[in-house]
Each structure stands twice: as C-alpha cells, then as structure tokens.
Write a protein that holds these residues in place. Structure first.
Motif, PDB file in Angstrom:
ATOM      1  N   PHE A 138      50.645  41.630  47.281  1.00  0.00           N
ATOM      2  CA  PHE A 138      50.240  41.210  48.618  1.00  0.00           C
ATOM      3  C   PHE A 138      49.257  40.059  48.492  1.00  0.00           C
ATOM      4  O   PHE A 138      48.496  39.975  47.540  1.00  0.00           O
ATOM      5  CB  PHE A 138      49.615  42.373  49.389  1.00  0.00           C
ATOM      6  CG  PHE A 138      50.616  43.373  49.910  1.00  0.00           C
ATOM      7  CD1 PHE A 138      51.974  43.197  49.738  1.00  0.00           C
ATOM      8  CD2 PHE A 138      50.192  44.499  50.595  1.00  0.00           C
ATOM      9  CE1 PHE A 138      52.899  44.108  50.221  1.00  0.00           C
ATOM     10  CE2 PHE A 138      51.099  45.421  51.095  1.00  0.00           C
ATOM     11  CZ  PHE A 138      52.454  45.233  50.908  1.00  0.00           C
ATOM     12  N   ASP A 139      49.253  39.172  49.448  1.00  0.00           N
ATOM     13  CA  ASP A 139      48.585  37.890  49.289  1.00  0.00           C
ATOM     14  C   ASP A 139      47.070  37.946  49.432  1.00  0.00           C
ATOM     15  O   ASP A 139      46.355  37.232  48.722  1.00  0.00           O
ATOM     16  CB  ASP A 139      49.185  36.896  50.289  1.00  0.00           C
ATOM     17  CG  ASP A 139      50.668  36.704  50.038  1.00  0.00           C
ATOM     18  OD1 ASP A 139      51.008  35.889  49.175  1.00  0.00           O
ATOM     19  OD2 ASP A 139      51.476  37.399  50.687  1.00  0.00           O
ATOM     20  N   VAL A 140      46.557  38.783  50.337  1.00  0.00           N
ATOM     21  CA  VAL A 140      45.106  38.902  50.540  1.00  0.00           C
ATOM     22  C   VAL A 140      44.757  40.362  50.795  1.00  0.00           C
ATOM     23  O   VAL A 140      45.258  40.971  51.748  1.00  0.00           O
ATOM     24  CB  VAL A 140      44.629  38.060  51.744  1.00  0.00           C
ATOM     25  CG1 VAL A 140      43.124  38.230  51.936  1.00  0.00           C
ATOM     26  CG2 VAL A 140      44.970  36.588  51.565  1.00  0.00           C
ATOM     27  N   MET A 141      43.891  40.924  49.956  1.00  0.00           N
ATOM     28  CA  MET A 141      43.372  42.281  50.148  1.00  0.00           C
ATOM     29  C   MET A 141      41.868  42.213  49.915  1.00  0.00           C
ATOM     30  O   MET A 141      41.413  42.049  48.769  1.00  0.00           O
ATOM     31  CB  MET A 141      44.022  43.256  49.177  1.00  0.00           C
ATOM     32  CG  MET A 141      45.542  43.363  49.300  1.00  0.00           C
ATOM     33  SD  MET A 141      46.101  44.060  50.872  1.00  0.00           S
ATOM     34  CE  MET A 141      45.753  45.789  50.604  1.00  0.00           C
ATOM     35  N   MET A 142      41.075  42.340  50.992  1.00  0.00           N
ATOM     36  CA  MET A 142      39.629  42.176  50.852  1.00  0.00           C
ATOM     37  C   MET A 142      38.874  43.203  51.695  1.00  0.00           C
ATOM     38  O   MET A 142      39.260  43.490  52.828  1.00  0.00           O
ATOM     39  CB  MET A 142      39.194  40.769  51.269  1.00  0.00           C
ATOM     40  CG  MET A 142      39.739  39.658  50.396  1.00  0.00           C
ATOM     41  SD  MET A 142      38.935  38.040  50.664  1.00  0.00           S
ATOM     42  CE  MET A 142      39.366  37.692  52.389  1.00  0.00           C
ATOM     43  N   GLY A 143      37.781  43.719  51.114  1.00  0.00           N
ATOM     44  CA  GLY A 143      36.900  44.653  51.803  1.00  0.00           C
ATOM     45  C   GLY A 143      35.908  45.232  50.819  1.00  0.00           C
ATOM     46  O   GLY A 143      35.424  44.550  49.926  1.00  0.00           O
ATOM     47  N   GLY A 144      35.629  46.526  50.971  1.00  0.00           N
ATOM     48  CA  GLY A 144      34.813  47.228  49.990  1.00  0.00           C
ATOM     49  C   GLY A 144      35.698  47.922  48.974  1.00  0.00           C
ATOM     50  O   GLY A 144      36.879  47.612  48.836  1.00  0.00           O
ATOM     51  N   GLY A 145      35.106  48.895  48.235  1.00  0.00           N
ATOM     52  CA  GLY A 145      35.905  49.713  47.337  1.00  0.00           C
ATOM     53  C   GLY A 145      35.839  49.363  45.868  1.00  0.00           C
ATOM     54  O   GLY A 145      36.728  49.756  45.102  1.00  0.00           O
ATOM     55  N   ASN A 146      34.796  48.662  45.436  1.00  0.00           N
ATOM     56  CA  ASN A 146      34.652  48.340  44.017  1.00  0.00           C
ATOM     57  C   ASN A 146      34.800  49.568  43.124  1.00  0.00           C
ATOM     58  O   ASN A 146      35.351  49.483  42.018  1.00  0.00           O
ATOM     59  CB  ASN A 146      33.286  47.680  43.781  1.00  0.00           C
ATOM     60  CG  ASN A 146      32.932  47.572  42.330  1.00  0.00           C
ATOM     61  OD1 ASN A 146      33.588  46.878  41.556  1.00  0.00           O
ATOM     62  ND2 ASN A 146      31.858  48.266  41.919  1.00  0.00           N
TER      63      ASN A 146
END
Length: 468
Positions: free
Chosen positions: A179-187
């Motif tokens: 998928f082209d863009v996956m951004m948020g929290g969750g490190n």
C-alpha cells in the motif's frame, strides 16, 4: 390475525432486505441522477472521526465559534448545502452497539461481522477489504490515523483477521500489500525492541522496498517513488491539546491535517486515482476516558483535516469526500443554563488533557500539588476534598475505561470536571446511535438519506466505476 400478519410481513421484509439489497449488482435500478454519478469519481477520501457522538460534533463547533469566531468545516458544509447529508445505522453482525473493527469491516468488506473481527465472518470465511480491491484496480491507496496504523479502523480497510487485538500480526499482514501510504502511531508493533517476538519488522518493510519515517521532518521530505510506512509514536499519537502546548511534540509528531496533506500529495498524480482513509482515532480514546479537552481538540484537529481534504477536492473536481464516524461514544453534552457559557468557555484556554494530568501524578503527590497542577493546565481550582478523592485511587488503581492500562480515575475526573465545564457524560462506552454521514463531490448523489453502514462499500466502488 393482525399480530400474525405483522410477524409474517416482518419476516418477509427481513428476507427481502437480505436478498435484494438496493446496492447489490443484481437488484440495482439506478435513477438518471445515479447513472450519471456511476464512475464519476477518480479519487476517494474517506474520513472517520472515530467514536464521535453528535454532542462531540456540536461542542467542537461551539468551541470554535466562541474561541475563534468561526464554525467548523463540517458544520459549514451543512450550512452552505455543499454536501449530501445522511444518517447511518452502525450495528455489527452480533450487536446493536458496534466496535471499531466490525464497523470498519462493514465499510471495508461490505459485510457485517461480529465485534472484534476484521472482515472475518462467523462461518470462517473472509471478505476482501476495499483497499485491496482498489489497489488491484490500479489506484494508489493508503491510511493515515492518530492511533496505531495497525488499529481496528485502518485495518478494516486493509486486511482480514479473526482478532483486532493481534496488532503485531496485523503489522506483518501489511507487509506484502505494498500500500502506498500508511502513517500514524504504532512503533511498538514494528520495532524489535518493543515486539514480544523481537522481530525487526521495520527491516522487513525496508527489504520490501518501503520508505520508513519516524518524525515529522522525515515525513515532509518523502517522495512517491516507493511505498511509505510512518510510525510517529509507540502507541497512539499525543492528544491535540497536549501537542499544541509542547514544542518538542510539534517538531517530532505531525498533525492529522499534515499527514492528510502529505498523503494526498504523494498519491494525487496516479493516473488511475487514489483512495485514502483518514481517521481521527483519538476522539474515540478521549470519549472512553471522558476526557473533554482531549475529545474536543482532537475533533477540531480532525476538522482541520476535513478542511484540507475539501480544499483538494474543490480544486481537483474528481474527488469524492465521505465524512462520518463509526459509532457514538460516551454521548457527551453541554448541560445546564446557569453559567454554562462561562464554564464552557474555560475550554478555550486549556493547555492539557485529562490524560496528561492523571499520568503526571507521581507517588506521594499532595492534594495542594494536584490543585495547582490542574489550575495551571486547565484554568480552574478544584477543592481539597476533590483532589483527595482523585489521589486515593492511586492507592488501589481501580479506574475503568478501555484505553486505561494504568487503571487511573478517568471517570471520576470527568465527573468532577462537569462542575467546572458544564460538560457531562452518559457513559465510557460506545453507543448504538445512528450517526452523521456526509458526502461531497462526484458520486455523492449515490447517498441515500438513511443508509446501513455496509452500503458505503458498494457506494465507493460504484462512485469510482470499480468492477470487482
């Protein structure tokens, strides 16, 4: 006889609904307007203020009007008659009160599933998530969120899983999708030092050709040559009210609006268009904690993302923007007629969330120290007895709420705060309320005045002319 006919007719009505869904390919008879709308959108931006009760939308607008002299973008779209407005039923397959996994799956897979499941049916079968369908059709796809990118709402558009709680596994499920863009929290679900299995999931993504970003500065430098994974905090991102009063957080962590703008920039030039999910996930977390400042300022942050999405769609002319929530939560409201304006106006100068305050209390904290801290952070002075009533819970740590691992007294703080802000809460849980739904741009005329959550799946496919 009347009673027997009622149940007979009711049964036929249920069967009719299941056999002949108005948006199913077998039964659809489109009006001339709908025929024109079919395939009219090149792009979709699907915006979710997770856990947004109607009172949340209302109070965020009131806060903006009184603090900044303007209305929210969402409300302005209604006032200016720029959107098709609808009401949506949010139930899951096994409950009138849905969770985020089942609700996102209803949109993402087009089928109601049981709470806790992600596009997984009770018979063991799975429903293909909508971003996989759009990716296979040649569109760029992505999700941005203020909670972990592996959380239920983004996951419902992306993958299938029998348990929303298996976020470490969900992180790995994203890997082959490209998928082209996956951004948020969750490190914590990608970082080997945080994962229980010590797997270096970041390394796996890099080996698969992804760009990995961990800060706002790195995000702003991104190009669209490779798929992107961004994780800007270990768990969820900070509440907006805390972020806005902490320069270090502002430097490191992007806002939802900034992530939205960047994601659009990275995907907009694709010849076949793009589909982006945007989630204000911390609205739900604040509602579960009865955290009024966390709630309202995160709703306002979501509204800024709406503003950016609508601005792009107005210029682009080919983008359908859908704005909604997956369910209500807490049903907060502004109550009382004595000094309610004055009390509510205190929110204008809040510097920190309830979450920030309760997590700042250390062992041995005195009542006077807590009184001073709340006065500095939120602008009102609680009584000595109220301070003691909060502090006693740190001896037994018995607080409720879903996102409350430390068992802090969020519910009690929310109750005490009502005296000072006039904001009250009905619960710390999701509700079965029908919710707000709005659509702007090409394909919006496919929206009916009242819809079942699953209907949005086919609406998105039909609006873009995507045949699966």
């Amino acid at each position: 006889m009347i009673r027997r006919d009622f149940f007979k007719n009711g049964t036929l009505a249920v069967l009719g609904t299941s056999l002949f869904s108005p948006l199913s390919s077998a039964a659809a008879i489109l009006s001339p307007t709908e025929e024109k709308a079919w395939g009219s959108a090149k792009n979709i931006i699907f915006m979710v203020s997770d856990g947004m009760s109607t009172g949340t939308l209302n109070m965020a607008n009131l806060l903006l009007e009184r603090k900044e002299g303007r209305e929210s973008k969402w409300i302005s779209l209604y006032r200016e008659n720029k959107v098709v407005r609808s009401f949506m039923d949010t139930a899951s397959a096994d409950a009138l009160v849905t969770d985020s996994a089942a609700s996102s799956s209803a949109w993402g897979g087009g089928v109601r599933v049981n709470n806790g499941k992600i596009n997984a049916n009770a018979d063991g079968s799975f429903n293909t998530p909508i971003l996989q369908k759009f990716k296979n059709a040649g569109k760029k796809v992505g999700c941005v969120t203020t909670v972990p990118i592996t959380h239920a709402t983004p996951a419902g558009f992306c993958i299938t899983n029998n348990s929303r709680g298996d976020q470490s596994e969900i992180a790995l499920q994203y890997l082959p999708l490209q998928f082209d863009v996956m951004m948020g929290g969750g490190n914590q679900y990608f970082n080997p030092s945080k994962r229980k299995d010590k797997a270096n999931v970041y390394a796996k993504f890099e080996e698969a050709g992804y760009q990995i970003v961990r800060t706002k500065a790195e995000m702003l430098k991104l190009n669209n040559k490779k798929p992107i994974l961004g994780a800007f905090d270990d768990d969820a991102l900070p509440f907006t009210v805390d972020h806005a009063n902490d320069p270090a957080l502002q430097d490191r962590v992007p806002t939802l609006a900034e992530m939205t703008v960047k994601a659009i920039e990275l995907m907009k030039d694709n010849a076949n268009g793009f589909v982006l999910q945007v989630e204000g996930g911390k609205v739900d977390w604040a509602a579960h904690s009865n955290d009024a400042p966390g709630l309202l300022y995160d709703q306002i942050a979501f509204d800024l993302a709406i503003e950016k999405a609508i601005a792009f769609a107005e210029a682009d002319k080919n983008t359908l923007v859908i704005i909604t929530t997956d369910h209500g939560n807490g049903n907060p409201g502004l109550f009382g007629d004595t000094d309610s304006n004055k009390k509510f106006d205190l929110l204008q100068n809040f510097k920190h969330s309830n979450d920030w305050i309760l997590n700042s209390i250390k062992p041995g904290f005195s009542a006077s120290s807590l009184i001073d801290m709340i006065a500095a952070a939120q602008g009102y002075t609680i009584t000595n007895d109220e301070a003691k009533s909060l502090l006693v819970h740190y001896e037994k740590l018995d607080g409720g709420g879903i996102y409350n691992n430390r068992k802090l007294p969020f519910e009690l703080f929310g109750q005490l705060q009502e005296k000072y802000t006039a904001i009250g809460w009905a619960s710390m849980e999701h509700s079965a309320d029908y919710v707000e739904l709005a659509a702007y741009g090409p394909g919006s005329s496919l929206m009916k005045p009242f819809v079942r959550n699953t209907e949005l799946h086919n609406l998105m496919l039909n609006a873009t002319g995507t045949k699966i």
